[in-house]
Design a protein around this motif. Structure first.
Motif, short mmCIF file in Angstrom:
data_model
loop_
_atom_site.label_atom_id
_atom_site.label_comp_id
_atom_site.label_asym_id
_atom_site.label_seq_id
_atom_site.Cartn_x
_atom_site.Cartn_y
_atom_site.Cartn_z
N ASN A 66 25.45 36.19 64.02
CA ASN A 66 26.37 37.27 64.37
C ASN A 66 25.58 38.58 64.34
OD1 ASN A 66 28.39 39.17 64.53
ND2 ASN A 66 29.26 38.74 62.50
N LYS A 81 26.49 41.42 65.15
CA LYS A 81 27.35 42.59 64.88
C LYS A 81 27.03 43.71 65.88
CE LYS A 81 27.57 41.23 60.09
NZ LYS A 81 28.02 41.58 58.75
N HIS A 130 36.74 37.58 61.70
CA HIS A 130 35.67 38.03 60.79
C HIS A 130 36.25 39.08 59.84
CE1 HIS A 130 31.99 39.88 59.32
NE2 HIS A 130 31.36 38.79 59.71
N GLU A 177 33.44 32.82 54.45
CA GLU A 177 32.57 33.97 54.18
C GLU A 177 33.21 34.83 53.10
OE1 GLU A 177 29.87 34.91 57.71
OE2 GLU A 177 31.74 35.97 58.06
N ALA A 233 30.09 38.80 49.66
CA ALA A 233 28.72 38.30 49.88
C ALA A 233 28.17 38.72 51.24
CB ALA A 233 28.71 36.78 49.77
N ILE A 234 29.00 39.38 52.05
CA ILE A 234 28.55 39.72 53.40
C ILE A 234 27.74 41.01 53.39
CG2 ILE A 234 29.31 40.37 55.72
CD1 ILE A 234 31.69 38.53 55.38
N GLY A 235 26.48 40.91 53.77
CA GLY A 235 25.62 42.08 53.91
C GLY A 235 25.28 42.73 52.58
N GLY A 249 28.97 31.58 55.15
CA GLY A 249 28.35 32.85 55.54
C GLY A 249 28.40 33.84 54.41
N GLY A 250 27.36 34.65 54.30
CA GLY A 250 27.28 35.67 53.25
C GLY A 250 25.89 35.71 52.69
N SER A 251 25.06 36.62 53.27
CA SER A 251 23.69 36.82 52.80
C SER A 251 22.85 35.54 52.83
CB SER A 251 23.68 37.46 51.41
OG SER A 251 24.30 38.74 51.44
N LEU A 303 26.91 30.88 59.08
CA LEU A 303 27.17 32.05 59.92
C LEU A 303 26.34 33.18 59.31
CD1 LEU A 303 28.59 33.48 62.23
CD2 LEU A 303 30.64 33.68 60.83
N GLY A 332 24.47 36.97 59.43
CA GLY A 332 24.47 38.32 59.98
C GLY A 332 23.07 38.88 60.02
N GLY A 333 22.71 39.63 58.97
CA GLY A 333 21.43 40.34 58.95
C GLY A 333 20.22 39.50 59.33
C1 PEP Z 1 28.31 37.93 58.71
O1 PEP Z 1 28.28 38.97 59.32
O2 PEP Z 1 29.12 37.06 59.07
C2 PEP Z 1 27.41 37.76 57.58
C3 PEP Z 1 27.52 36.67 56.86
O3 PEP Z 1 26.50 38.74 57.34
P1 PEP Z 1 25.21 38.67 56.36
O4 PEP Z 1 24.51 37.38 56.65
O5 PEP Z 1 24.41 39.86 56.71
O6 PEP Z 1 25.74 38.68 54.97
#
Ligand code: PEP
Length: 251
Positions: free
Chosen positions: A11, A13, A99, A169, A173-175, A211-213, A232, A234-235
């Motif tokens: 993702n 973003k 999301h 997610e 834990a996201i970002g 998902g989450g870091s 899933l 993100g970064g």
């Molecule tokens: C996300 O945006 O779904 C996500 C999990 O971000 P990150 O991996 O950066 O925590």
């Protein structure tokens, strides 16, 4: 247990302009093509303006394309929205819906998320339905209650393993660099599997992503956890080396 092929979804973003997006997607498509048989599907979800150029660049490759959101309608007077039909036209096979950033920033309720997933299904897209609790909810001992409610409310009638992926997610834990412990992930994914079993006849075949870091250094353990059928990301999906390393952590 039904065999579930892992899905590694990126993702992006609101990151990247055309040149960077094209380079990242082409790099991943080239690695996938060169790798031959791999034990995972790989997906990138760029910002909407990049869907068409990225879709053209990766056409014919095993790298899949998805939208980060979609409207609950196919066309009409909905300024700023992008329909599932438009995603499909750009070459998408997937749409992320619900999301936590959409739920938080745009007030999306479970009912809206379910309508978006249903619209994605109408166009033959796989909906990646995101669920997850906040830190306050986890601290209050309500993580499963919240996630159970989101699963019940966000999956539309007609959801199957073929048209739906669930992404757990945890919002905290996201970002943030904070990752749920493997035990917390295992417990929540088992809980989600049970919730799916109560609703879907092919629940054992539904892929549940974490998902989450997710990063290269924690991916092997997370992806080996029971009922974790992919990630899933993100970064770490913005760097080809990191995202590829997460993919190749699948066993
Ligand atoms: C996300 O945006 O779904 C996500 C999990 O971000 P990150 O991996 O950066 O925590």
């Amino acid at each position: 247990m039904a065999a579930r092929r892992k899905l590694i979804a990126g993702n992006w973003k609101m990151n990247g302009l055309k040149a960077e997006g094209l380079q990242l997607a082409s790099d991943l498509a080239g690695r996938l093509q060169g790798a031959g048989a791999v034990p995972f599907d790989m997906l990138v979800c760029p910002p909407f303006p990049l869907l068409f150029p990225v879709g053209e660049a990766i056409k014919g490759s095993p790298l899949a394309l998805g939208g980060q959101d979609c409207a609950p309608k196919q066309k009409g007077a909905h300024t700023g929205d992008t329909s599932p039909a438009m995603l499909k036209d750009a070459g998408c096979a997937y749409a992320i819906v619900g999301h936590s950033e959409r739920r938080q920033d745009h007030g999306e309720t479970d009912a809206i998320v379910a309508a978006k997933a249903a619209a994605a299904h109408e166009e033959g897209l796989v909906a990646i339905v995101c669920v997850g609790e906040t830190w306050a909810e986890r601290e209050a001992g309500k993580a499963q209650e919240v996630v159970g409610r989101q699963v019940a409310g966000s999956l539309p009638a007609g959801a199957t393993a073929a048209n739906t992926v669930v992404a757990y997610e945890p919002v905290w834990a996201i970002g943030t660099g904070k990752v749920a412990t493997p035990q917390d992930v295992k417990d929540m994914h088992a809980f989600i599997r049970k919730e799916l079993q109560a609703r879907l006849s092919d629940a054992d075949s539904v892929r549940i992503l974490y998902g989450g870091s997710v990063k290269p250094d924690n991916a092997v353990e997370l992806l080996a956890t029971d009922n974790v059928d992919g990630a899933l990301v993100g970064g770490a999906s913005l760097k080809a080396d990191d995202f590829w390393a997460i993919g190749t952590s699948c066993r």
